[in-house]
Design a protein around this motif. Structure first.
Motif, short mmCIF file in Angstrom:
data_model
loop_
_atom_site.label_atom_id
_atom_site.label_comp_id
_atom_site.label_asym_id
_atom_site.label_seq_id
_atom_site.Cartn_x
_atom_site.Cartn_y
_atom_site.Cartn_z
N UNK A 177 0.82 -1.20 0.00
CA UNK A 177 0.00 0.00 0.00
C UNK A 177 0.86 1.26 0.00
N UNK A 178 1.96 1.23 0.76
CA UNK A 178 2.83 2.42 0.86
C UNK A 178 3.48 2.79 -0.46
N UNK A 179 3.63 1.83 -1.35
CA UNK A 179 4.29 2.10 -2.63
C UNK A 179 3.65 3.24 -3.39
N UNK A 180 2.33 3.36 -3.27
CA UNK A 180 1.63 4.41 -4.01
C UNK A 180 0.83 5.35 -3.12
N UNK A 181 0.86 5.12 -1.82
CA UNK A 181 0.04 5.92 -0.90
C UNK A 181 0.42 7.39 -0.95
N UNK A 182 -0.62 8.20 -0.84
CA UNK A 182 -0.41 9.65 -0.81
C UNK A 182 -0.94 10.24 0.48
N UNK A 183 -1.28 9.36 1.42
CA UNK A 183 -1.80 9.79 2.72
C UNK A 183 -0.67 9.77 3.75
N UNK A 184 -0.75 10.62 4.76
CA UNK A 184 0.34 10.73 5.75
C UNK A 184 0.25 9.70 6.88
N UNK A 185 -0.58 8.69 6.73
CA UNK A 185 -0.72 7.67 7.78
C UNK A 185 -0.22 6.33 7.25
N UNK A 186 0.22 5.50 8.17
CA UNK A 186 0.72 4.17 7.80
C UNK A 186 0.70 3.28 9.03
N UNK A 187 0.71 1.97 8.81
CA UNK A 187 0.73 1.00 9.91
C UNK A 187 1.99 0.14 9.90
N UNK A 188 2.86 0.37 8.95
CA UNK A 188 4.06 -0.46 8.81
C UNK A 188 4.91 -0.44 10.07
N UNK A 189 5.13 0.73 10.63
CA UNK A 189 5.99 0.81 11.82
C UNK A 189 5.38 0.05 13.00
N UNK A 190 4.08 0.07 13.13
CA UNK A 190 3.43 -0.69 14.21
C UNK A 190 3.66 -2.18 14.01
N UNK A 191 3.53 -2.65 12.79
CA UNK A 191 3.75 -4.08 12.51
C UNK A 191 5.21 -4.47 12.70
N UNK A 192 6.12 -3.59 12.33
CA UNK A 192 7.54 -3.86 12.56
C UNK A 192 7.83 -3.91 14.05
N UNK A 193 7.24 -3.01 14.81
CA UNK A 193 7.43 -3.00 16.25
C UNK A 193 6.96 -4.33 16.87
N UNK A 194 5.84 -4.83 16.41
CA UNK A 194 5.32 -6.12 16.89
C UNK A 194 6.26 -7.25 16.48
N UNK A 195 6.74 -7.21 15.24
CA UNK A 195 7.69 -8.23 14.79
C UNK A 195 8.96 -8.21 15.64
N UNK A 196 9.39 -7.02 16.02
CA UNK A 196 10.58 -6.91 16.87
C UNK A 196 10.33 -7.47 18.26
N UNK A 197 9.14 -7.26 18.80
CA UNK A 197 8.80 -7.85 20.10
C UNK A 197 8.94 -9.37 20.04
N UNK A 198 8.40 -9.96 19.00
CA UNK A 198 8.54 -11.41 18.81
C UNK A 198 10.00 -11.81 18.61
N UNK A 199 10.71 -11.03 17.84
CA UNK A 199 12.10 -11.35 17.51
C UNK A 199 13.01 -11.35 18.72
N UNK A 200 12.77 -10.44 19.64
CA UNK A 200 13.58 -10.39 20.86
C UNK A 200 13.40 -11.65 21.70
N UNK A 201 12.20 -12.18 21.72
CA UNK A 201 11.92 -13.38 22.51
C UNK A 201 12.31 -14.66 21.78
#
Length: 115
Positions: free
Chosen positions: A35-59
């Motif tokens: 979605x971000x490839x063409x998005x023109x809106x200033x909102x996104x959820x990618x960083x939230x999903x990466x943050x969750x992935x990092x929580x899993x990755x640490x454990x």
């Protein structure tokens, strides 16, 4: 069914449960990156999903190193910052630089995982 330990994932039924969450996090990132490839809106959820992935990755470091592909992380990073450059003027100024800094920190940590 075998029991290996007292750990929450210490049995045959639960020992792969964390893999499901890794797969879900990766799927969510891929969908939102697309979605971000063409998005023109200033909102996104990618960083939230990466943050969750990092929580899993640490454990579950071993699972993270098996699940995360370094070349995909690099692509995500490029796509995210392309979006940021395209949409940053629409992000309120008081949040703009800190969002970029947060993204830098998340991607830097994410780059420590994978193959």
């Amino acid at each position: 069914m075998k029991i290996y330990s007292v750990a929450p994932d210490g049995n045959e039924m639960a020992d792969m449960a964390n893999a499901r969450y890794f797969n879900l996090a990766l799927k969510q990132i891929e969908e939102h990156i697309e979605w971000l490839k063409t998005a023109k809106k200033p909102v996104q959820a990618v960083l939230a999903h990466i943050d969750i992935l990092l929580l899993l990755s640490r454990k579950f470091r071993t699972d993270a190193n098996l699940s995360i592909k370094k070349d995909r992380v690099q692509e995500w990073k490029v796509i995210f910052f392309d979006w940021y450059e395209r949409c940053s003027s629409k992000i309120p100024a008081k949040f703009r630089e800190e969002i970029k800094q947060n993204a830098d920190e998340l991607f830097t940590e994410l780059e420590t995982y994978g193959h």
